[in-house]
Design an enzyme around this catalytic site. Structure first.
Site, short mmCIF file in Angstrom:
data_model
loop_
_atom_site.label_atom_id
_atom_site.label_comp_id
_atom_site.label_asym_id
_atom_site.label_seq_id
_atom_site.Cartn_x
_atom_site.Cartn_y
_atom_site.Cartn_z
N CYS A 66 1.11 12.10 -7.51
CA CYS A 66 0.06 12.74 -6.71
C CYS A 66 0.28 14.24 -6.56
CB CYS A 66 -0.05 12.09 -5.35
SG CYS A 66 -0.49 10.35 -5.47
N HIS A 80 -4.01 17.29 -0.87
CA HIS A 80 -4.12 16.06 -1.68
C HIS A 80 -4.89 15.03 -0.85
CE1 HIS A 80 -3.31 12.48 -3.84
NE2 HIS A 80 -2.33 12.04 -3.06
N ASN A 135 -7.84 7.83 -3.14
CA ASN A 135 -6.72 8.62 -3.65
C ASN A 135 -6.76 8.62 -5.18
OD1 ASN A 135 -4.26 9.67 -4.43
ND2 ASN A 135 -3.05 8.52 -2.95
N1 ACO Z 1 -7.14 -4.76 4.85
C1 ACO Z 1 -6.87 -5.41 5.99
N2 ACO Z 1 -5.63 -5.55 6.48
C2 ACO Z 1 -4.64 -4.95 5.79
C3 ACO Z 1 -4.85 -4.25 4.59
C4 ACO Z 1 -6.17 -4.17 4.13
N3 ACO Z 1 -6.50 -3.52 2.99
N4 ACO Z 1 -3.67 -3.79 4.15
C5 ACO Z 1 -2.75 -4.16 5.04
N5 ACO Z 1 -3.33 -4.88 6.03
C6 ACO Z 1 -2.70 -5.48 7.18
C7 ACO Z 1 -1.22 -5.68 7.02
O1 ACO Z 1 -0.93 -6.85 6.31
C8 ACO Z 1 -0.77 -5.75 8.45
O2 ACO Z 1 -1.04 -7.03 8.94
P1 ACO Z 1 0.01 -7.77 9.95
O3 ACO Z 1 0.06 -6.86 11.16
O4 ACO Z 1 -0.63 -9.07 10.18
O5 ACO Z 1 1.29 -7.81 9.19
C9 ACO Z 1 -1.71 -4.77 9.16
O6 ACO Z 1 -2.84 -4.59 8.28
C10 ACO Z 1 -1.08 -3.41 9.40
O7 ACO Z 1 -0.45 -3.00 8.20
P2 ACO Z 1 0.34 -1.68 8.14
O8 ACO Z 1 0.91 -1.52 6.75
O9 ACO Z 1 1.24 -1.58 9.31
O10 ACO Z 1 -0.87 -0.65 8.33
P3 ACO Z 1 -0.79 0.89 8.51
O11 ACO Z 1 -1.39 1.27 9.80
O12 ACO Z 1 0.57 1.45 8.18
O13 ACO Z 1 -1.78 1.37 7.38
C11 ACO Z 1 -1.70 2.33 5.19
C12 ACO Z 1 -1.51 1.08 6.01
C13 ACO Z 1 -3.16 2.73 5.24
C14 ACO Z 1 -1.32 2.03 3.73
C15 ACO Z 1 -0.82 3.46 5.78
O14 ACO Z 1 0.51 3.03 5.92
C16 ACO Z 1 -0.85 4.68 4.94
O15 ACO Z 1 -1.83 5.37 4.90
N6 ACO Z 1 0.26 5.01 4.25
C17 ACO Z 1 0.32 6.11 3.36
C18 ACO Z 1 -0.13 5.60 2.06
C19 ACO Z 1 -0.60 6.68 1.18
O16 ACO Z 1 -1.45 7.46 1.52
N7 ACO Z 1 -0.03 6.67 0.00
C20 ACO Z 1 -0.37 7.57 -0.96
C21 ACO Z 1 0.32 8.89 -0.66
S1 ACO Z 1 1.35 9.32 -1.90
C22 ACO Z 1 0.35 9.30 -3.15
O17 ACO Z 1 -0.72 9.81 -3.04
C23 ACO Z 1 0.76 8.59 -4.39
#
Ligand code: ACO
Length: 325
Positions: free
Chosen positions: A115, A252, A282
């Site tokens: 990224c 980004h 993304n």
């Molecule tokens: N739909 C519904 N529920 C979901 C989904 C989905 N797509 N994905 C995960 N969940 C659930 C999980 O299973 C979890 O359930 P549980 O509580 O029963 O276990 C719940 O939602 C919360 O999951 P978390 O992973 O804790 O959710 P979080 O608030 O951390 O959000 C996210 C997840 C959006 C991926 C966040 O962590 C994030 O934005 N991280 C950064 C990721 C990113 O941007 N990466 C790219 C940057 S680097 C690059 O660009 C390559």
């Protein structure tokens, strides 16, 4: 003191025609529009059609950037293409783009910083231009992340999309002050100890397969804001400029929450932040030039504006580039 500045003369972008809404995704995996919008700000992502490769998206974005700059491929010395989703393991996708553009001189190569790829490519181009090894470069970020997603894994497949963006840079004489047009400073970082937090579980040397993207989303989030703000502060230290001096912040486009938290920590006013992640998710190395092009086309970014770019991605890699448009 007279210096060479790498000056952006044009930009362009391309998104595949086909797109997938959050509602459509909700019929494929256990997710919802509400969950995706609240956690990421993403509303849709574009998906390359069968037979549509990273090079095809890159060529379309490159042609638009060349048109916007008023140049043809014959005017370019170097093509640097940032991608983590090349057409083939080798040759570099950049040489396919070079061929498709009808360019048989100069040289072309790929950069792999996931990224952060566009910022790494921009910094590399800046060094070629300032050292006098090139006069004009085409810098492209192009990706087909849809090809490395596990479409059964709701924690990753909702986040990414395909697209491409490009800029044309020219070496121009300038005064050597922060009022110059062009790239004023770039700052690159990486730390491989974070590899397991965001990676692809395949590759030619390890599994002889392409593999799928795997991510510990929470861990990425935890590190992202600190890393992003660090390299932006490096840019401020190098130039004596600060958040109040910026006209535009073009981060980004990974996740609206990361973008908002970074801008808040840096004291960048929300109205200066360019956000397009809602429209394409993304798109990895393509996301910054996609956002740049959108803001140039709708008249927000104008000549002379001070623009901060930043990215963070797999590796981890991260970087910033401060430039005057
Ligand atoms: N739909 C519904 N529920 C979901 C989904 C989905 N797509 N994905 C995960 N969940 C659930 C999980 O299973 C979890 O359930 P549980 O509580 O029963 O276990 C719940 O939602 C919360 O999951 P978390 O992973 O804790 O959710 P979080 O608030 O951390 O959000 C996210 C997840 C959006 C991926 C966040 O962590 C994030 O934005 N991280 C950064 C990721 C990113 O941007 N990466 C790219 C940057 S680097 C690059 O660009 C390559």
């Amino acid at each position: 003191m007279s210096v060479i500045r790498s000056t952006v003369l044009g930009c362009g972008s391309y998104l595949p025609e086909k797109f997938l809404t959050n509602e459509e995704l909700a019929s494929m995996v256990d997710t919802s529009d509400d969950w995706i919008v609240q956690r990421t700000g993403i509303r849709k992502r574009h998906i390359a059609s069968e037979g549509e490769f990273t090079s095809h998206l890159a060529v379309k974005a490159a042609r638009r950037a060349l048109d916007n700059a008023g140049f043809e491929a014959k005017d370019i010395d170097v093509i640097i293409l940032a991608t983590a989703t090349p057409d083939n393991t080798f040759p570099a996708t950049a040489v396919t783009v070079q061929h498709e553009l009808g360019m048989h001189h100069g040289f072309a190569f790929d950069i792999q910083a996931v990224c952060s790829g566009f910022v790494f490519a921009l910094a590399t181009a800046d060094n070629f231009l300032r050292s006098g090894q090139a006069r004009r470069t085409l810098v492209i970020g192009a990706e087909t992340f849809s090809r490395i997603l596990d479409w059964q894994d709701r924690t990753t497949c909702v986040l990414f999309g395909d697209g491409a963006g490009a800029v044309v840079l020219e070496a121009r004489q300038a005064e050597g002050s922060i009022a110059d047009r062009g790239i004023l400073t770039t700052h690159l970082r990486s730390d491989g100890s974070h590899k397991s937090k965001l990676y692809v579980d395949g590759g030619p040397s390890s599994t002889q397969t392409v593999g799928h993207l795997r991510m510990e989303g929470k861990e990425v989030f935890k590190h992202a804001v600190g890393m992003i703000t660090d390299v932006i502060e490096d840019a401020y230290k190098a130039t004596g400029l600060g958040s109040d001096d910026l006209d535009w912040f073009v981060p980004h486009q990974a996740n609206k929450r990361i973008i908002d938290a970074s801008a808040k920590k840096l004291g960048i006013a929300p109205e200066k932040v360019v956000t397009t992640v809602d429209q394409h998710g993304n798109t990895s190395a393509a996301s910054i030039p996609l956002a740049l092009d959108a803001a140039v086309r709708d008249g927000r970014i104008k000549r002379g504006d001070l623009v901060m770019l930043e990215a963070m991605g797999g590796g981890f890699t991260w970087g910033s580039a401060l430039l005057r448009w």
